[in-house]
Write an enzyme that holds these catalytic residues in place. Structure first.
Site, PDB file in Angstrom:
ATOM      1  N   GLY A  99       0.776  -1.242   0.000  1.00  0.00           N
ATOM      2  CA  GLY A  99       0.000   0.000   0.000  1.00  0.00           C
ATOM      3  C   GLY A  99       0.801   1.282   0.000  1.00  0.00           C
ATOM      4  O   GLY A  99       0.238   2.360   0.130  1.00  0.00           O
TER       5      GLY A  99
ATOM      6  N   GLU B 105       4.404  -6.372   1.707  1.00  0.00           N
ATOM      7  CA  GLU B 105       3.931  -6.912   0.423  1.00  0.00           C
ATOM      8  C   GLU B 105       3.720  -5.777  -0.574  1.00  0.00           C
ATOM      9  O   GLU B 105       2.595  -5.456  -0.945  1.00  0.00           O
ATOM     10  CB  GLU B 105       2.601  -7.651   0.636  1.00  0.00           C
ATOM     11  N   PRO B 106       4.795  -5.126  -1.010  1.00  0.00           N
ATOM     12  CA  PRO B 106       4.634  -3.993  -1.925  1.00  0.00           C
ATOM     13  C   PRO B 106       4.285  -4.436  -3.348  1.00  0.00           C
ATOM     14  O   PRO B 106       4.919  -5.349  -3.884  1.00  0.00           O
ATOM     15  CB  PRO B 106       6.014  -3.323  -1.895  1.00  0.00           C
ATOM     16  N   GLY B 107       3.282  -3.815  -3.912  1.00  0.00           N
ATOM     17  CA  GLY B 107       2.930  -4.072  -5.307  1.00  0.00           C
ATOM     18  C   GLY B 107       3.287  -2.851  -6.143  1.00  0.00           C
ATOM     19  O   GLY B 107       4.329  -2.798  -6.805  1.00  0.00           O
TER      20      GLY B 107
ATOM     21  N   ARG C   4      -7.784   1.747 -14.770  1.00  0.00           N
ATOM     22  CA  ARG C   4      -7.691   2.509 -13.525  1.00  0.00           C
ATOM     23  C   ARG C   4      -8.366   3.877 -13.574  1.00  0.00           C
ATOM     24  O   ARG C   4      -9.034   4.256 -12.618  1.00  0.00           O
ATOM     25  CB  ARG C   4      -6.226   2.643 -13.077  1.00  0.00           C
TER      26      ARG C   4
ATOM     27  N   TYR D 197     -11.096   3.654 -10.796  1.00  0.00           N
ATOM     28  CA  TYR D 197     -10.700   4.278  -9.525  1.00  0.00           C
ATOM     29  C   TYR D 197     -10.576   5.796  -9.625  1.00  0.00           C
ATOM     30  O   TYR D 197     -10.033   6.411  -8.719  1.00  0.00           O
ATOM     31  CB  TYR D 197      -9.321   3.749  -9.092  1.00  0.00           C
TER      32      TYR D 197
ATOM     33  N   CYS E 243     -16.641   1.081 -26.997  1.00  0.00           N
ATOM     34  CA  CYS E 243     -18.039   1.508 -26.959  1.00  0.00           C
ATOM     35  C   CYS E 243     -18.542   1.540 -25.533  1.00  0.00           C
ATOM     36  O   CYS E 243     -19.293   0.665 -25.081  1.00  0.00           O
ATOM     37  CB  CYS E 243     -18.909   0.597 -27.817  1.00  0.00           C
ATOM     38  N   GLU E 244     -18.089   2.552 -24.841  1.00  0.00           N
ATOM     39  CA  GLU E 244     -18.290   2.713 -23.399  1.00  0.00           C
ATOM     40  C   GLU E 244     -17.496   3.982 -23.118  1.00  0.00           C
ATOM     41  O   GLU E 244     -16.490   4.205 -23.767  1.00  0.00           O
ATOM     42  CB  GLU E 244     -17.626   1.531 -22.694  1.00  0.00           C
TER      43      GLU E 244
ATOM     44  N   TYR F 107      -1.240  -2.875 -11.998  1.00  0.00           N
ATOM     45  CA  TYR F 107      -2.679  -2.948 -12.268  1.00  0.00           C
ATOM     46  C   TYR F 107      -3.030  -2.349 -13.631  1.00  0.00           C
ATOM     47  O   TYR F 107      -4.091  -1.763 -13.814  1.00  0.00           O
ATOM     48  CB  TYR F 107      -3.485  -2.281 -11.128  1.00  0.00           C
TER      49      TYR F 107
HETATM   50  C1  LIG Z   1      -2.987  -5.805  -3.355  1.00  0.00           C
HETATM   51  C2  LIG Z   1      -2.291  -6.234  -2.134  1.00  0.00           C
HETATM   52  C3  LIG Z   1      -1.021  -5.738  -1.826  1.00  0.00           C
HETATM   53  C4  LIG Z   1      -0.306  -4.700  -2.666  1.00  0.00           C
HETATM   54  O1  LIG Z   1      -0.873  -3.442  -2.598  1.00  0.00           O
HETATM   55  P1  LIG Z   1      -0.109  -2.209  -3.318  1.00  0.00           P
HETATM   56  O2  LIG Z   1      -0.986  -1.051  -3.076  1.00  0.00           O
HETATM   57  O3  LIG Z   1       0.007  -2.538  -4.761  1.00  0.00           O
HETATM   58  O4  LIG Z   1       1.214  -2.087  -2.660  1.00  0.00           O
HETATM   59  C5  LIG Z   1      -0.380  -6.238  -0.706  1.00  0.00           C
HETATM   60  N1  LIG Z   1      -0.968  -7.164   0.090  1.00  0.00           N
HETATM   61  C6  LIG Z   1      -2.198  -7.658  -0.179  1.00  0.00           C
HETATM   62  C7  LIG Z   1      -2.762  -8.680   0.720  1.00  0.00           C
HETATM   63  C8  LIG Z   1      -2.897  -7.206  -1.288  1.00  0.00           C
HETATM   64  O5  LIG Z   1      -4.118  -7.690  -1.531  1.00  0.00           O
END
Ligand SMILES: *Cc1c(COP(=O)(O)O)cnc(C)c1O
Length: 415
Positions: free
Chosen positions: A222, A270-272, A309, A313, A339-340, A367
């Site tokens: 997050g 858990e960085p995404g 996105r 969002y 078409c949207e 994403y």
């Molecule tokens: C989606 C998710 C993340 C990653 O979130 P980011 O905002 O991309 O860093 C980490 N942990 C869990 C459990 C998630 O579902």
């Protein structure tokens, strides 16, 4: 190392591989990873890349090459991570709302598991007892994140077991002898304020006395990344310092060498987005300029089928006209060809756009492709990775046969 890929590099990729095209700069992922690793070297920390942000197998292998672990949101992501070569102990499965059979599969694979419901926790306890260490996803009842759709820790969220149900968790643990190794929270995405993470830790710290076998505090992902020019990402150095302070000040979590008491917990993240957002660009070509008087539309050969996105969002994605960067600024509404209503940007000032120009959408790594679909029977884009200034195709563009693939063409039933 360049902060961004240059317009020349992007145009070169668009010319070579066609558009729409996703382009990822490997070194940017490494830069982000090393920033985190350096900041958190003051604690015993592990990073599990939240692979749902971008699962191309080559991206997963690159994450492995630079030393990362993987967090998965489905059993298929677990299988992709195994296929990419990650050892099971480098894979974490943070499930929600899933059938118990998927958790059994994860146990067979030998990966770490975070469970997010009392129901699955009880089934897990009954089947595995103390034999398989497991984590619990706690819903801390904290509101955090860029907007409600990406907030996951508040008191009406589906994610995690509410912290208020601690007594029920304890009942299950006691009755089944579960080995609770990890407490996990993930409160949302786009969180800039370190205090949110500190609050989350404080919620988890309250629970420490209830789980004597605890070894890991998992704070999820997050971290915020800048989408608009001038925005700042989460200050991870400050965050690491604050988290260390929080650990040190807690009688049961303070590092033993510092307090003489306590227990050395491992910290997991858990960085995404933080790892893969900025590495990625969606390149699209302008198909139509439509001057309707008050609004000039610039339509591109892409849409919400490729980058959802903005529509899903209200996300802001920075756009560059890489074909005419010095053009005179004008105001455009940039849309797709679906078409949207698929507005990428409304009333955006951009250097003059001409039909045929290439536009680059920034921060498309996380994403982006991952949420792409074949809506309107359009092809999903190709993906390219640039590493050491070399551009390699890592996913072919769909072809017409891909639209029919898996469809069963019945004969003798429909004439
Ligand atoms: C989606 C998710 C993340 C990653 O979130 P980011 O905002 O991309 O860093 C980490 N942990 C869990 C459990 C998630 O579902």
């Amino acid at each position: 190392m360049p902060e961004h890929l240059s317009n020349e590099q992007l145009i070169h990729a668009a010319n070579e591989f066609g558009t729409p095209l996703y382009v990822y700069q490997a070194e940017k992922i490494k830069e982000q990873y090393q920033k985190l690793a350096k900041a958190f070297s003051i604690l015993d920390t592990k990073f599990f890349y939240a692979s749902k942000a971008l699962t191309n197998i080559n991206i997963l292998r690159y994450i492995k090459e630079i030393g990362g672990n993987v967090d998965c949101s489905s059993i298929n992501e677990v299988k992709l991570a195994l296929h990419a070569g990650f050892e099971p102990q480098k894979i974490l499965y943070t499930s929600n709302g899933i059938a118990f059979s998927e958790i059994e599969e994860a146990v067979t694979a030998g990966v770490h598991i975070n469970i997010d419901s009392l129901s699955n926790l009880e089934k897990f306890g009954k089947k595995y007892g103390h034999s398989y260490p497991v984590g619990i996803r706690i819903r801390p009842n904290i509101m955090a994140g860029g907007n409600l759709k990406i907030s996951t820790g508040h008191d009406t969220s589906k994610f995690g077991i509410p912290v208020s149900q601690l007594d029920k968790i304890e009942e299950v643990v006691k009755a089944t002898g579960l080995f609770i190794r990890t407490l996990h929270i993930h409160t949302g995405s786009d969180i800039k304020d370190p205090e949110v993470f500190v609050k989350g830790i404080e919620v988890l710290f309250e629970l420490i006395p209830h789980f004597p076998e605890l070894e890991v505090i998992d704070l999820g992902g997050g971290f915020k990344v800048p989408y608009k020019p001038g925005e700042k990402e989460t200050d991870v150095e400050l965050l690491a310092k604050k988290i260390k302070e929080t650990f040190d000040n807690h009688p049961m979590a303070g590092y033993p060498e510092k307090t003489g008491t306590g227990k050395k917990f491992q910290l997991w993240f858990e960085p995404g987005k933080f790892l893969v957002s900025a590495c990625g660009y969606l390149l699209a070509q302008v198909t139509v300029i439509k001057d309707t008087g008050p609004i000039v539309f610039a339509a591109v050969d892409s849409g919400l089928n490729h980058l959802v996105r903005p529509m899903m969002y209200d996300a802001y994605h920075h756009i560059e006209n890489i074909s005419n960067p010095a053009g005179e600024p004008k105001v455009y509404t940039v849309t797709g060809n679906i078409c949207e209503t698929d507005t990428f940007a409304a009333d955006r000032s951009l250097p003059e756009i001409r039909e045929g120009d290439y536009l680059a959408f920034y921060n498309a790594g996380a994403y982006g492709f991952e949420m792409a679909s074949n809506y309107n029977s359009r092809f999903k884009p190709a993906e390219v990775m640039i590493k050491n200034n070399q551009a390699l195709l890592i996913r072919k563009r769909d072809e017409f046969d891909d639209l029919l693939n898996n469809q069963v063409e019945i004969t003798g039933f429909i004439n």
